[in-house]
Design a protein around this motif. Structure first.
Motif, PDB file in Angstrom:
ATOM      1  N   LEU A  24       0.823  -1.210   0.000  1.00  0.00           N
ATOM      2  CA  LEU A  24       0.000   0.000   0.000  1.00  0.00           C
ATOM      3  C   LEU A  24       0.859   1.262   0.000  1.00  0.00           C
ATOM      4  O   LEU A  24       0.531   2.252  -0.669  1.00  0.00           O
ATOM      5  N   GLN A  25       1.957   1.221   0.731  1.00  0.00           N
ATOM      6  CA  GLN A  25       2.841   2.387   0.757  1.00  0.00           C
ATOM      7  C   GLN A  25       3.545   2.602  -0.583  1.00  0.00           C
ATOM      8  O   GLN A  25       3.785   3.735  -0.996  1.00  0.00           O
ATOM      9  N   GLU A  26       3.842   1.505  -1.280  1.00  0.00           N
ATOM     10  CA  GLU A  26       4.531   1.625  -2.579  1.00  0.00           C
ATOM     11  C   GLU A  26       3.604   2.101  -3.684  1.00  0.00           C
ATOM     12  O   GLU A  26       4.006   2.889  -4.548  1.00  0.00           O
ATOM     13  N   VAL A  27       2.382   1.583  -3.721  1.00  0.00           N
ATOM     14  CA  VAL A  27       1.499   1.890  -4.859  1.00  0.00           C
ATOM     15  C   VAL A  27       0.433   2.924  -4.511  1.00  0.00           C
ATOM     16  O   VAL A  27      -0.313   3.355  -5.385  1.00  0.00           O
ATOM     17  N   GLY A  28       0.353   3.342  -3.232  1.00  0.00           N
ATOM     18  CA  GLY A  28      -0.627   4.330  -2.799  1.00  0.00           C
ATOM     19  C   GLY A  28      -1.929   3.674  -2.371  1.00  0.00           C
ATOM     20  O   GLY A  28      -2.253   2.567  -2.794  1.00  0.00           O
ATOM     21  N   TYR A  29      -2.646   4.373  -1.507  1.00  0.00           N
ATOM     22  CA  TYR A  29      -3.875   3.782  -0.986  1.00  0.00           C
ATOM     23  C   TYR A  29      -5.008   4.788  -0.824  1.00  0.00           C
ATOM     24  O   TYR A  29      -6.019   4.491  -0.189  1.00  0.00           O
ATOM     25  N   SER A  30      -4.873   5.961  -1.397  1.00  0.00           N
ATOM     26  CA  SER A  30      -5.990   6.904  -1.338  1.00  0.00           C
ATOM     27  C   SER A  30      -7.089   6.443  -2.294  1.00  0.00           C
ATOM     28  O   SER A  30      -6.809   5.798  -3.313  1.00  0.00           O
ATOM     29  N   ASP A  31      -8.335   6.748  -1.960  1.00  0.00           N
ATOM     30  CA  ASP A  31      -9.480   6.386  -2.802  1.00  0.00           C
ATOM     31  C   ASP A  31      -9.468   4.898  -3.144  1.00  0.00           C
ATOM     32  O   ASP A  31      -9.644   4.509  -4.309  1.00  0.00           O
ATOM     33  N   THR A  32      -9.273   4.064  -2.128  1.00  0.00           N
ATOM     34  CA  THR A  32      -9.107   2.623  -2.365  1.00  0.00           C
ATOM     35  C   THR A  32      -9.990   1.819  -1.420  1.00  0.00           C
ATOM     36  O   THR A  32     -10.129   2.156  -0.247  1.00  0.00           O
ATOM     37  N   LEU A  33     -10.593   0.781  -1.947  1.00  0.00           N
ATOM     38  CA  LEU A  33     -11.332  -0.181  -1.143  1.00  0.00           C
ATOM     39  C   LEU A  33     -10.585  -1.506  -1.229  1.00  0.00           C
ATOM     40  O   LEU A  33     -10.335  -2.012  -2.327  1.00  0.00           O
ATOM     41  N   VAL A  34     -10.198  -2.038  -0.080  1.00  0.00           N
ATOM     42  CA  VAL A  34      -9.378  -3.255  -0.025  1.00  0.00           C
ATOM     43  C   VAL A  34     -10.249  -4.432   0.413  1.00  0.00           C
ATOM     44  O   VAL A  34     -10.865  -4.393   1.488  1.00  0.00           O
ATOM     45  N   VAL A  35     -10.287  -5.457  -0.407  1.00  0.00           N
ATOM     46  CA  VAL A  35     -11.028  -6.693  -0.125  1.00  0.00           C
ATOM     47  C   VAL A  35     -10.024  -7.737   0.352  1.00  0.00           C
ATOM     48  O   VAL A  35      -9.005  -7.966  -0.305  1.00  0.00           O
ATOM     49  N   VAL A  36     -10.293  -8.366   1.484  1.00  0.00           N
ATOM     50  CA  VAL A  36      -9.341  -9.309   2.081  1.00  0.00           C
ATOM     51  C   VAL A  36     -10.014 -10.661   2.308  1.00  0.00           C
ATOM     52  O   VAL A  36     -11.140 -10.732   2.796  1.00  0.00           O
ATOM     53  N   SER A  37      -9.291 -11.725   1.957  1.00  0.00           N
ATOM     54  CA  SER A  37      -9.776 -13.087   2.182  1.00  0.00           C
ATOM     55  C   SER A  37      -9.428 -13.555   3.596  1.00  0.00           C
ATOM     56  O   SER A  37      -8.720 -12.870   4.331  1.00  0.00           O
ATOM     57  N   ALA A  38      -9.897 -14.749   3.939  1.00  0.00           N
ATOM     58  CA  ALA A  38      -9.484 -15.378   5.195  1.00  0.00           C
ATOM     59  C   ALA A  38      -7.986 -15.662   5.153  1.00  0.00           C
ATOM     60  O   ALA A  38      -7.402 -15.853   4.085  1.00  0.00           O
ATOM     61  N   MET A  39      -7.357 -15.707   6.324  1.00  0.00           N
ATOM     62  CA  MET A  39      -5.910 -15.867   6.400  1.00  0.00           C
ATOM     63  C   MET A  39      -5.477 -17.305   6.075  1.00  0.00           C
ATOM     64  O   MET A  39      -6.036 -18.266   6.613  1.00  0.00           O
ATOM     65  N   GLY A  40      -4.462 -17.413   5.217  1.00  0.00           N
ATOM     66  CA  GLY A  40      -3.868 -18.722   4.951  1.00  0.00           C
ATOM     67  C   GLY A  40      -4.902 -19.762   4.581  1.00  0.00           C
ATOM     68  O   GLY A  40      -5.691 -19.595   3.655  1.00  0.00           O
ATOM     69  N   ILE A 271     -14.096  -2.153 -16.976  1.00  0.00           N
ATOM     70  CA  ILE A 271     -13.179  -1.867 -15.873  1.00  0.00           C
ATOM     71  C   ILE A 271     -11.996  -2.834 -15.987  1.00  0.00           C
ATOM     72  O   ILE A 271     -12.197  -4.048 -15.970  1.00  0.00           O
ATOM     73  N   PRO A 272     -10.772  -2.345 -16.150  1.00  0.00           N
ATOM     74  CA  PRO A 272      -9.636  -3.261 -16.292  1.00  0.00           C
ATOM     75  C   PRO A 272      -9.328  -4.017 -15.004  1.00  0.00           C
ATOM     76  O   PRO A 272      -9.475  -3.477 -13.901  1.00  0.00           O
ATOM     77  N   LEU A 273      -8.922  -5.268 -15.174  1.00  0.00           N
ATOM     78  CA  LEU A 273      -8.494  -6.114 -14.062  1.00  0.00           C
ATOM     79  C   LEU A 273      -6.993  -6.319 -14.162  1.00  0.00           C
ATOM     80  O   LEU A 273      -6.478  -6.726 -15.213  1.00  0.00           O
ATOM     81  N   LYS A 274      -6.292  -6.032 -13.073  1.00  0.00           N
ATOM     82  CA  LYS A 274      -4.846  -6.247 -13.041  1.00  0.00           C
ATOM     83  C   LYS A 274      -4.531  -7.360 -12.052  1.00  0.00           C
ATOM     84  O   LYS A 274      -5.107  -7.405 -10.964  1.00  0.00           O
ATOM     85  N   VAL A 275      -3.661  -8.251 -12.457  1.00  0.00           N
ATOM     86  CA  VAL A 275      -3.195  -9.312 -11.569  1.00  0.00           C
ATOM     87  C   VAL A 275      -1.704  -9.082 -11.361  1.00  0.00           C
ATOM     88  O   VAL A 275      -0.919  -9.142 -12.303  1.00  0.00           O
ATOM     89  N   LYS A 276      -1.330  -8.785 -10.097  1.00  0.00           N
ATOM     90  CA  LYS A 276       0.037  -8.372  -9.822  1.00  0.00           C
ATOM     91  C   LYS A 276       0.603  -9.128  -8.631  1.00  0.00           C
ATOM     92  O   LYS A 276      -0.126  -9.719  -7.838  1.00  0.00           O
ATOM     93  N   SER A 277       1.920  -9.049  -8.504  1.00  0.00           N
ATOM     94  CA  SER A 277       2.637  -9.747  -7.438  1.00  0.00           C
ATOM     95  C   SER A 277       2.753  -8.868  -6.197  1.00  0.00           C
ATOM     96  O   SER A 277       3.228  -7.732  -6.290  1.00  0.00           O
ATOM     97  N   PHE A 278       2.329  -9.416  -5.034  1.00  0.00           N
ATOM     98  CA  PHE A 278       2.534  -8.646  -3.804  1.00  0.00           C
ATOM     99  C   PHE A 278       3.982  -8.719  -3.339  1.00  0.00           C
ATOM    100  O   PHE A 278       4.376  -8.026  -2.405  1.00  0.00           O
ATOM    101  N   ILE A 279       4.795  -9.548  -4.012  1.00  0.00           N
ATOM    102  CA  ILE A 279       6.226  -9.603  -3.711  1.00  0.00           C
ATOM    103  C   ILE A 279       6.976  -8.516  -4.467  1.00  0.00           C
ATOM    104  O   ILE A 279       7.922  -7.910  -3.956  1.00  0.00           O
ATOM    105  N   PRO A 281       5.484  -5.428  -6.171  1.00  0.00           N
ATOM    106  CA  PRO A 281       4.259  -4.683  -6.491  1.00  0.00           C
ATOM    107  C   PRO A 281       4.381  -3.657  -7.608  1.00  0.00           C
ATOM    108  O   PRO A 281       3.361  -3.250  -8.177  1.00  0.00           O
ATOM    109  N   THR A 282       5.594  -3.227  -7.941  1.00  0.00           N
ATOM    110  CA  THR A 282       5.720  -2.229  -9.009  1.00  0.00           C
ATOM    111  C   THR A 282       5.888  -2.862 -10.388  1.00  0.00           C
ATOM    112  O   THR A 282       5.892  -2.156 -11.395  1.00  0.00           O
ATOM    113  N   ASP A 283       6.026  -4.204 -10.463  1.00  0.00           N
ATOM    114  CA  ASP A 283       6.071  -4.864 -11.771  1.00  0.00           C
ATOM    115  C   ASP A 283       4.716  -4.746 -12.454  1.00  0.00           C
ATOM    116  O   ASP A 283       3.677  -4.585 -11.805  1.00  0.00           O
TER     117      ASP A 283
END
Length: 416
Positions: A24-40, A271-279, A281-283
């Motif tokens: 979030l710090q690298e790609v920014g997080y303003s005007d963002t809604l974050v959807v999170v799954s269950a852990m592991g 609406i474009p869908l992007k699939v990116k690496s959280f390892i 994130p700027t790729d």
């Protein structure tokens, strides 16, 4: 507004959650809604609780304790203050699970499943939201069940788009950062429903559609959409661009990186869908949007394991024609078996099915009254989009091919 979705692997432990902060710090997080799954693998653990409830009540306490220990370890790693409110919030959620199991009177597996399994997402988002606030990323926790409204088809609920749009727009301020759950909705009686296994991507797409979002980004532990699952195939390659149509084809055939329902609402509003690496994130990752086919154009391999192949033939050697096939498909629908491949001749009919809702045995009992039935369980269905001869040979090598079906762009093999 942008929609981000983080899956279970991206929040599986304290270090992973800290990495979400880095993303979030690298790609920014303003005007963002974050959807999170269950852990592991917590969804699996929650499913085990449901299984225990119906089949082995004595083991419920032990399974719930494992879930408690797992989350408490993550919380203690993230929050140094033992009096932080997140400890109480997690305990309240666990107590709600225990309370439901104590007072529930419904014998319906799907209903109980949805009321219990949902707590995986409620726990993960509670912890992630609290940690983001702790490190200075101010956010608001939202209960997605108050926004995504569905019918009461538990474990595979259908979205009420008009109601959902009204609720989402009324609850989301597009200038803020929100944390909410994937996979979940609620029916008109406010009982929890779920959107199908791996449905968090779909949740992100629903929210994007309702908010007219500029994009959806799915953060994964792979560089983007690959032409094959690296867990099952060697030398998987990154696909840079995929059209909506091609992505829907891949999802339909079972490509695990994108949920089958995810693309449809996004395509309707482009609406474009992007699939990116959280390892990394700027790729660039992969972008799914308007366009033709895939880049680069290479064979794409998909495998669905633990399938069932049924071969039906008439008892009196009469033709299997339209009225028979209509009856057969009604039975598939009644017993909630998903059809993945069909092949028929004059007197026989072969079909590859997904038995995730456990309707196979009662289905077989009904089919055997009218047809000769040969059933192969635990088969694998391989699909190759944009196939060539070498790609097909690589799958046939050393395997017993039970069914082969070819089209202009796609070949499918059912193998044992």
């Amino acid at each position: 507004m942008r929609i981000f979705k983080f899956g279970g692997a991206s929040v599986k432990d304290a270090d992973a959650i800290k990495n979400v902060v880095n993303v979030l710090q690298e790609v920014g997080y303003s005007d963002t809604l974050v959807v999170v799954s269950a852990m592991g693998k917590i969804t699996n653990a929650m499913e085990k609780v449901v299984e225990s409830y119906f089949n082995d009540k004595d083991s419920i306490a032990g399974t719930i304790q494992e879930i408690i220990d797992y989350h408490n370890e993550i919380v203690s790693d993230l929050f140094q203050n033992p009096n932080h409110p997140v400890y109480t919030n997690v305990k309240v959620l666990i107590d709600e699970v225990k309370g439901f199991l104590a007072w529930n009177k419904s014998p319906k597996y799907g209903f109980v499943y949805d009321q219990v399994v949902c707590y995986g997402e409620l726990l993960s988002t509670t912890i992630v939201s609290a940690y983001l606030n702790e490190v200075g990323i101010s956010n608001t926790w939202l209960d997605v069940r108050t926004m995504i409204k569905t019918d009461s088809n538990h474990r595979d609920a259908q979205v009420n788009w008009e109601r959902s749009q009204q609720e989402v727009v009324s609850k989301v301020d597009v200038s803020k950062l929100y944390i909410t759950q994937g996979f979940l909705g609620s029916d008109e009686n406010n009982f929890t429903t779920t959107l199908g296994r791996e449905g968090s991507d779909y949740s992100a797409a629903i929210l994007a559609y309702c908010l007219n979002a500029e994009s959806v980004t799915i953060w994964k532990d792979v560089p983007g959409v690959l032409n094959a699952d690296p867990r099952n195939f060697e030398d998987a390659q990154l696909l840079d661009k995929i059209s909506y149509r091609e992505a829907i084809e891949l999802a339909f055939y079972g490509a695990s990186v994108i949920h089958p329902k995810t693309l449809q609402p996004l395509q309707r509003k482009e609406i474009p869908l992007k699939v990116k690496s959280f390892i990394r994130p700027t790729d660039n990752g992969t972008t799914v949007g308007k366009g033709n086919g895939i880049e680069p154009k290479i064979p794409c391999f998909i495998v669905k394991k633990n399938q069932v192949l049924l071969k039906l033939s008439s008892l009196d050697f009469s033709f299997i024609v339209e009225d028979n096939i209509s009856e057969i498909f009604k039975l598939f629908s009644d017993h909630r078996l998903k059809v993945d491949l069909i092949q028929n001749s004059a007197i026989s009919f072969s079909v590859c099915l997904d038995n995730k809702f456990r309707g196979l045995q009662p289905l077989l009992e009904e089919l055997k009254r009218k047809f000769k039935v040969v059933c192969h369980e635990d088969v694998s269905l391989y699909t190759i989009r944009h196939f060539n001869d070498s790609a097909v040979k690589s799958l046939q090598n050393g395997k017993s091919v039970l069914v082969e079906q070819r089209g202009r762009e796609t070949v499918q093999l059912v193998v044992k």
